[in-house]
Design a protein around this motif. Structure first.
Motif, mmCIF file in Angstrom:
data_model
loop_
_atom_site.group_PDB
_atom_site.id
_atom_site.type_symbol
_atom_site.label_atom_id
_atom_site.label_comp_id
_atom_site.label_asym_id
_atom_site.label_seq_id
_atom_site.Cartn_x
_atom_site.Cartn_y
_atom_site.Cartn_z
ATOM 1 N N ASN A 122 -6.066 154.516 150.589
ATOM 2 C CA ASN A 122 -5.266 155.561 151.248
ATOM 3 C C ASN A 122 -4.267 155.002 152.262
ATOM 4 O O ASN A 122 -4.014 155.609 153.307
ATOM 5 N N GLU A 158 -1.856 161.817 137.560
ATOM 6 C CA GLU A 158 -2.977 162.516 138.199
ATOM 7 C C GLU A 158 -3.616 161.649 139.278
ATOM 8 O O GLU A 158 -4.053 162.158 140.323
ATOM 9 N N THR A 159 -3.681 160.340 139.049
ATOM 10 C CA THR A 159 -4.236 159.426 140.046
ATOM 11 C C THR A 159 -3.429 159.479 141.336
ATOM 12 O O THR A 159 -3.986 159.489 142.441
ATOM 13 N N ASN A 201 -1.382 162.000 142.282
ATOM 14 C CA ASN A 201 -1.497 163.320 142.893
ATOM 15 C C ASN A 201 -2.776 163.440 143.710
ATOM 16 O O ASN A 201 -2.787 164.052 144.787
ATOM 17 N N SER A 202 -3.847 162.829 143.225
ATOM 18 C CA SER A 202 -5.108 162.811 143.960
ATOM 19 C C SER A 202 -4.963 162.015 145.265
ATOM 20 O O SER A 202 -5.469 162.414 146.325
ATOM 21 N N PHE A 203 -4.258 160.898 145.188
ATOM 22 C CA PHE A 203 -3.956 160.103 146.382
ATOM 23 C C PHE A 203 -3.192 160.943 147.404
ATOM 24 O O PHE A 203 -3.507 160.934 148.603
ATOM 25 N N ASP A 210 -3.254 164.113 147.826
ATOM 26 C CA ASP A 210 -4.184 165.077 148.433
ATOM 27 C C ASP A 210 -4.995 164.420 149.547
ATOM 28 O O ASP A 210 -5.214 165.024 150.613
ATOM 29 N N ARG A 211 -5.435 163.188 149.323
ATOM 30 C CA ARG A 211 -6.215 162.483 150.351
ATOM 31 C C ARG A 211 -5.351 162.166 151.577
ATOM 32 O O ARG A 211 -5.836 162.206 152.716
ATOM 33 N N LYS A 260 -5.137 165.146 153.724
ATOM 34 C CA LYS A 260 -6.394 165.348 154.458
ATOM 35 C C LYS A 260 -6.455 164.450 155.691
ATOM 36 O O LYS A 260 -6.906 164.863 156.768
#
Length: 411
Positions: free
Chosen positions: A212, A287-288, A290-292, A294-295, A298
């Protein structure tokens, strides 16, 4: 001036998909004098995309290099971690590639001459290339001959004629800064002796995504490499990869060794294994990323909430390291001088100035023990161990550290 990019800078395909918009942020090394605090700061878009054809992660907007590099405030010699890394590169090059006092070593993006000093100390001929006028002057004062210019094939032809071929060319944390990667590698090919080796080091995309490290993304860093796009780039030039090493510097980097293809050196089998590991992790999938993203969002929420909660309880909070990554973190997370009282930094150029966008005052490291804040946010987290070792007196007196990535943690 900002130029919008439509096609990938490696494969030239219009296959860029944005996955992380970080917003409009001031240049992270654009520190401010007190008298200019009320002036409007220029802000530049910082949006990141994946090329779905070749896999290169890259910025969609490029700021004029003159705005970023003409006068540059980062000096590696203030960091023990960075200098140890330079010493290792120089020692490895001397031993592995038979560098002698008759050899020429060129460093691209040579800064204040710190890396080249580890060659020059052994009587080896050195030459630096750096566009920052202030840093080139410092290097010259150290006895490191430096060409104050941007690297290019045009410049390389001129230097090759005057200096001959280089046994070793280095570029640490520089390749990612350069827009025209094909011209860079053409320059390297021109400058290299036939048996020469190009050693370049840059942050590794797999480490960035897994841990991250979104604050490693800033305007100077145009490209974020993994193995697939690197090999794609090399397939278009007359250089080949003979070895790759993973290093711990900057939260995880690749040290890449390139040589001229005509020499037909043996390739290291680990390269294929690394590419397979990237595929298994999903570095080819949007998708990998996009998930990053999101993190990352956060972390922004968690960090701002944590600091605001501590401040509401009357706690004092400082930050450590007025680094570029720290300024990206602070701006993206909207953390300014209401939450952070001051930033401690070892670089003399930065002391007495204010951070871009967030206007936090920068002081020498001695301010830590002088004011004893309850908490210190380590914005230069890539040097966290070095910082904690320096500040043992602070922790002995009850001070606590906050690490923002890979997740917000209070030590």
């Amino acid at each position: 001036m900002v130029k919008k990019i439509k096609a990938c800078r490696i494969c030239n395909k219009e296959a860029l998909v944005q996955f992380l918009p970080l917003g409009r942020i001031p240049l992270p090394n654009g520190f401010i004098e007190h008298k200019n605090l009320k002036k409007i700061e220029a802000r530049y878009p910082l949006n990141v995309a994946l090329c779905t054809h070749c896999g290169l992660v890259q910025l969609l907007d490029i700021v004029d290099p003159e705005e970023m590099f003409h006068n540059y405030v980062y000096i590696p010699s203030t960091s023990k971690t960075r200098m140890n890394n330079f010493a290792e590169i120089a020692s490895q090059a001397r031993q592995r590639f038979a560098v002698t006092t008759d050899s020429l070593v060129i460093d691209i993006g040579s800064n204040d001459g710190s890396l080249l000093s580890f060659f020059k100390g052994h009587g080896i001929k050195t030459l630096g290339i750096d566009p920052a006028e202030n840093l080139a002057k410092i290097a010259e004062l150290k006895g490191i001959e430096t060409v104050n210019d941007y690297v290019s094939a045009r410049l390389a032809r001129k230097l090759r004629k005057a200096k001959g071929g280089a046994k070793v060319i280095t570029a640490t944390n520089v390749v990612a800064h350069i827009k025209d990667l094909h011209d860079l590698l053409s320059a390297v090919e021109i400058l290299l002796a036939d048996d020469g080796v190009f050693i370049c080091e840059f942050p590794y995309l797999l480490d960035l995504i897994q841990n991250n490290q979104f604050d490693t993304i800033y305007h100077e860093h145009l490209s974020y490499f993994s193995i697939k796009p690197l090999l794609n780039l090399l397939s278009q030039v007359e250089l080949e990869c003979i070895d790759i090493e993973r290093t711990a510097i900057d939260g995880g980097s690749l040290r890449v060794f390139l040589a001229k293809k005509k020499n037909k050196r043996p390739l290291n089998s680990k390269i294929a294994a690394m590419q397979k590991a990237e595929f298994v992790y999903g570095l080819g999938s949007i998708e990998t990323f996009n998930s990053f993203a999101d993190r990352v969002r956060k972390i922004r929420t968690d960090l701002h909430t944590t600091l605001a909660d501590l401040k509401s309880k009357g706690k004092t909070i400082a930050a450590y390291g007025a680094a570029a990554k720290g300024n990206i973190l602070l701006n993206y997370c909207k953390i300014g001088n209401r939450l952070i009282d001051f930033i401690a930094d070892s670089t003399p150029y930065k002391q007495g100035l204010y951070t871009p966008g967030t206007h936090i005052p920068i002081y020498p490291e001695s301010e830590i023990l002088g004011r004893m804040p309850d908490y210190i946010l380590i914005t230069a987290w890539n040097f966290a161990k070095e910082i904690k070792d320096k500040e043992k007196k602070y922790t002995a007196q009850g001070g606590k550290f906050i690490i923002p990535v890979p997740a917000v943690t209070i030590l």
